[in-house]
Design a protein around this motif. Structure first.
Motif, PDB file in Angstrom:
ATOM      1  N   TYR A 111       0.836  -1.191   0.000  1.00  0.00           N
ATOM      2  CA  TYR A 111       0.000   0.000   0.000  1.00  0.00           C
ATOM      3  C   TYR A 111       0.880   1.254   0.000  1.00  0.00           C
ATOM      4  N   THR A 112       0.255   2.409   0.033  1.00  0.00           N
ATOM      5  CA  THR A 112       0.978   3.675  -0.078  1.00  0.00           C
ATOM      6  C   THR A 112       2.125   3.793   0.922  1.00  0.00           C
ATOM      7  N   LEU A 113       1.841   3.561   2.209  1.00  0.00           N
ATOM      8  CA  LEU A 113       2.885   3.714   3.224  1.00  0.00           C
ATOM      9  C   LEU A 113       3.991   2.676   3.060  1.00  0.00           C
ATOM     10  N   ASP A 114       3.668   1.502   2.528  1.00  0.00           N
ATOM     11  CA  ASP A 114       4.710   0.501   2.259  1.00  0.00           C
ATOM     12  C   ASP A 114       5.707   1.037   1.240  1.00  0.00           C
ATOM     13  N   TYR A 115       5.190   1.661   0.179  1.00  0.00           N
ATOM     14  CA  TYR A 115       6.077   2.232  -0.836  1.00  0.00           C
ATOM     15  C   TYR A 115       6.894   3.399  -0.268  1.00  0.00           C
ATOM     16  N   ILE A 116       6.219   4.301   0.434  1.00  0.00           N
ATOM     17  CA  ILE A 116       6.924   5.471   0.968  1.00  0.00           C
ATOM     18  C   ILE A 116       8.025   5.050   1.935  1.00  0.00           C
ATOM     19  N   GLU A 117       7.699   4.159   2.862  1.00  0.00           N
ATOM     20  CA  GLU A 117       8.686   3.732   3.856  1.00  0.00           C
ATOM     21  C   GLU A 117       9.777   2.865   3.234  1.00  0.00           C
ATOM     22  N   GLY A 118       9.450   2.164   2.130  1.00  0.00           N
ATOM     23  CA  GLY A 118      10.427   1.287   1.501  1.00  0.00           C
ATOM     24  C   GLY A 118      11.399   1.987   0.579  1.00  0.00           C
ATOM     25  N   MET A 119      10.994   3.113  -0.006  1.00  0.00           N
ATOM     26  CA  MET A 119      11.854   3.751  -0.993  1.00  0.00           C
ATOM     27  C   MET A 119      12.451   5.088  -0.534  1.00  0.00           C
TER      28      MET A 119
ATOM     29  N   PRO B 267       8.688  18.683  -5.867  1.00  0.00           N
ATOM     30  CA  PRO B 267       7.792  17.873  -6.714  1.00  0.00           C
ATOM     31  C   PRO B 267       6.812  17.055  -5.883  1.00  0.00           C
ATOM     32  N   ILE B 268       5.742  16.642  -6.536  1.00  0.00           N
ATOM     33  CA  ILE B 268       4.663  15.899  -5.874  1.00  0.00           C
ATOM     34  C   ILE B 268       4.506  14.533  -6.536  1.00  0.00           C
ATOM     35  N   VAL B 269       4.397  13.497  -5.712  1.00  0.00           N
ATOM     36  CA  VAL B 269       4.090  12.146  -6.196  1.00  0.00           C
ATOM     37  C   VAL B 269       2.845  11.665  -5.471  1.00  0.00           C
ATOM     38  N   THR B 270       1.802  11.302  -6.224  1.00  0.00           N
ATOM     39  CA  THR B 270       0.594  10.762  -5.593  1.00  0.00           C
ATOM     40  C   THR B 270       0.479   9.276  -5.913  1.00  0.00           C
ATOM     41  N   LEU B 271       0.087   8.503  -4.914  1.00  0.00           N
ATOM     42  CA  LEU B 271      -0.083   7.060  -5.048  1.00  0.00           C
ATOM     43  C   LEU B 271      -1.565   6.736  -4.831  1.00  0.00           C
ATOM     44  N   ILE B 272      -2.209   6.211  -5.854  1.00  0.00           N
ATOM     45  CA  ILE B 272      -3.664   6.080  -5.875  1.00  0.00           C
ATOM     46  C   ILE B 272      -4.066   4.625  -5.657  1.00  0.00           C
ATOM     47  N   ASP B 273      -4.906   4.399  -4.670  1.00  0.00           N
ATOM     48  CA  ASP B 273      -5.399   3.052  -4.375  1.00  0.00           C
ATOM     49  C   ASP B 273      -6.687   3.175  -3.565  1.00  0.00           C
ATOM     50  N   THR B 274      -7.803   3.308  -4.255  1.00  0.00           N
ATOM     51  CA  THR B 274      -9.080   3.519  -3.567  1.00  0.00           C
ATOM     52  C   THR B 274     -10.236   2.918  -4.347  1.00  0.00           C
ATOM     53  N   PRO B 275     -11.212   2.314  -3.648  1.00  0.00           N
ATOM     54  CA  PRO B 275     -12.433   1.863  -4.317  1.00  0.00           C
ATOM     55  C   PRO B 275     -13.393   3.017  -4.599  1.00  0.00           C
TER      56      PRO B 275
ATOM     57  N   ALA C  50       2.521  -7.632  -7.663  1.00  0.00           N
ATOM     58  CA  ALA C  50       3.416  -6.847  -6.807  1.00  0.00           C
ATOM     59  C   ALA C  50       3.657  -7.505  -5.456  1.00  0.00           C
ATOM     60  N   HIS C  51       2.673  -8.255  -4.962  1.00  0.00           N
ATOM     61  CA  HIS C  51       2.775  -8.854  -3.631  1.00  0.00           C
ATOM     62  C   HIS C  51       3.738 -10.027  -3.579  1.00  0.00           C
ATOM     63  N   THR C  52       4.124 -10.576  -4.738  1.00  0.00           N
ATOM     64  CA  THR C  52       5.010 -11.742  -4.739  1.00  0.00           C
ATOM     65  C   THR C  52       6.465 -11.364  -4.481  1.00  0.00           C
ATOM     66  N   ASP C  53       6.833 -10.129  -4.730  1.00  0.00           N
ATOM     67  CA  ASP C  53       8.202  -9.655  -4.470  1.00  0.00           C
ATOM     68  C   ASP C  53       8.143  -8.163  -4.178  1.00  0.00           C
ATOM     69  N   VAL C  54       7.720  -7.841  -2.977  1.00  0.00           N
ATOM     70  CA  VAL C  54       7.495  -6.443  -2.607  1.00  0.00           C
ATOM     71  C   VAL C  54       8.764  -5.597  -2.701  1.00  0.00           C
ATOM     72  N   PRO C  55       9.923  -6.058  -2.174  1.00  0.00           N
ATOM     73  CA  PRO C  55      11.142  -5.232  -2.287  1.00  0.00           C
ATOM     74  C   PRO C  55      11.487  -4.885  -3.738  1.00  0.00           C
ATOM     75  N   HIS C  56      11.348  -5.872  -4.636  1.00  0.00           N
ATOM     76  CA  HIS C  56      11.637  -5.621  -6.052  1.00  0.00           C
ATOM     77  C   HIS C  56      10.655  -4.597  -6.628  1.00  0.00           C
ATOM     78  N   MET C  57       9.371  -4.725  -6.278  1.00  0.00           N
ATOM     79  CA  MET C  57       8.360  -3.803  -6.772  1.00  0.00           C
ATOM     80  C   MET C  57       8.648  -2.377  -6.294  1.00  0.00           C
ATOM     81  N   ILE C  58       9.038  -2.242  -5.044  1.00  0.00           N
ATOM     82  CA  ILE C  58       9.344  -0.924  -4.486  1.00  0.00           C
ATOM     83  C   ILE C  58      10.517  -0.297  -5.221  1.00  0.00           C
ATOM     84  N   GLN C  59      11.555  -1.069  -5.477  1.00  0.00           N
ATOM     85  CA  GLN C  59      12.725  -0.536  -6.177  1.00  0.00           C
ATOM     86  C   GLN C  59      12.399  -0.179  -7.625  1.00  0.00           C
ATOM     87  N   THR C  60      11.558  -0.994  -8.263  1.00  0.00           N
ATOM     88  CA  THR C  60      11.140  -0.685  -9.639  1.00  0.00           C
ATOM     89  C   THR C  60      10.397   0.644  -9.686  1.00  0.00           C
TER      90      THR C  60
END
Length: 316
Positions: A68-76, A150-158, A269-279
């Motif tokens: 999720y959003t905080l996973d990406y922010i905290e990971g990268m 600069p601004i980066v928005t991460l979108i994930d909402t129903p 993305a869930h199968t390799d989260v660290p790789h997804m974050i770096q990508t």
């Protein structure tokens, strides 16, 4: 959690584990059989994930183990400072944001946040922001503009929260104001759909110089279930609705509604989260380099023209 179309893969992986355990217990050399089975599993994975239906990609976008959003922010990033409140009503926990360092660059990150368990999902309102969430997002965007970040928005909402109280506090106005203001932001804006991108709830933070989608995400005016319930009076036709909506990343790119697709690891993305974050990190840095090379007025003009040119007009 296994999805329906992943069952054949899981069955083969189960056989592989049994074979490896047998070899370990009996000290029998089954290396050739293991190698053959591994090759078969890999081939089946490639075939399965290369030919997913639109509904299956919707299912992957909602996988509970996706970052999720905080996973990406905290990971990268480093030194993430979360900022709270819209300075009017409340602090909406479904919308998060703040300054963070990305390879030495100070960037404003904003995005919807979902929860992992029942308590977190209630706290985050399932990623559905209220008006104060969109007003908080706009406040943070203006703060970034003030300090030329600069601004980066991460979108994930129903979708934006559809409750009566949200409408009473001006849900539509809050989203509409964000659309107007984001067109005119003087700093580079990158918008990335990392999961679900539904309706105005997604669009409220998705007006940018570059709009990107992860490979297994969706972006549409309505979810397949809601579309099914309107057209067929039942959720049973959600798969047909997903096909009709053409809501996948490939569909959106073909229609010219997004600017690019970020590849995910095989299986999602869930199968390799660290790789997804770096990508995603590399994609953001590369895109920022492109945008910062443009003069400010040209960048804003291109942003406005891009959205103004969307759509198709058919004349008799």
């Amino acid at each position: 959690m296994l999805l329906d179309f992943e069952q054949p893969i899981a069955a083969l992986e189960g056989k592989l584990r049994e074979m490896q355990q047998l070899a370990q217990d009996s000290q029998v050399d089954v290396s050739e059989a293991v190698a053959a089975l591994e090759a078969k599993i890999n081939a089946l994975k490639k075939e399965t994930y290369a030919n997913l239906t639109r509904w299956q990609r919707v299912q992957l976008s909602r996988h509970p183990d996706r970052p999720y959003t905080l996973d990406y922010i905290e990971g990268m990033t480093e030194k993430f400072i979360e900022l709270h409140g819209d300075r009017t009503v409340a602090d909406d926990k479904a919308m998060v944001g703040g300054f963070a360092e990305l390879d030495g660059r100070s960037i404003m990150f904003i995005g919807q946040q979902k929860g992992r368990n029942t308590k977190q999902r209630q706290l985050r309102n399932f990623g559905m922001a209220n008006p104060e969430g969109y007003r908080k997002a706009l406040r943070l965007m203006k703060l970034a503009e003030k300090f030329n970040k600069p601004i980066v928005t991460l979108i994930d909402t129903p979708g934006a929260f559809p409750g009566l109280e949200a409408e009473e506090r001006g849900q539509g106005e809050a989203i509409a104001r964000n659309l107007k203001e984001m067109f005119l932001l003087k700093v580079p804006v990158i918008c990335i759909i990392i999961g679900e991108g539904a309706s105005g709830g997604a669009l409220g933070i998705a007006i940018g110089d570059r709009v990107l989608m992860l490979e297994n995400t969706w972006y549409s005016v309505i979810s397949p279930e809601s579309c099914s319930s309107i057209l067929w009076r039942s959720w049973d036709y959600k798969e047909q609705a997903a096909e009709a909506l053409k809501l996948t990343a490939a569909d959106m790119l073909q229609a010219g509604l997004v600017d690019g697709i970020v590849p995910e690891p095989l299986g999602g993305a869930h199968t390799d989260v660290p790789h997804m974050i770096q990508t995603l990190k590399k994609t953001i840095l590369r895109t920022l380099d492109e945008l910062e090379a443009l003069p400010q007025e040209e960048r804003i003009s291109q942003r406005i023209d891009k959205f103004s040119n969307m759509g198709v007009v058919i004349e008799n």
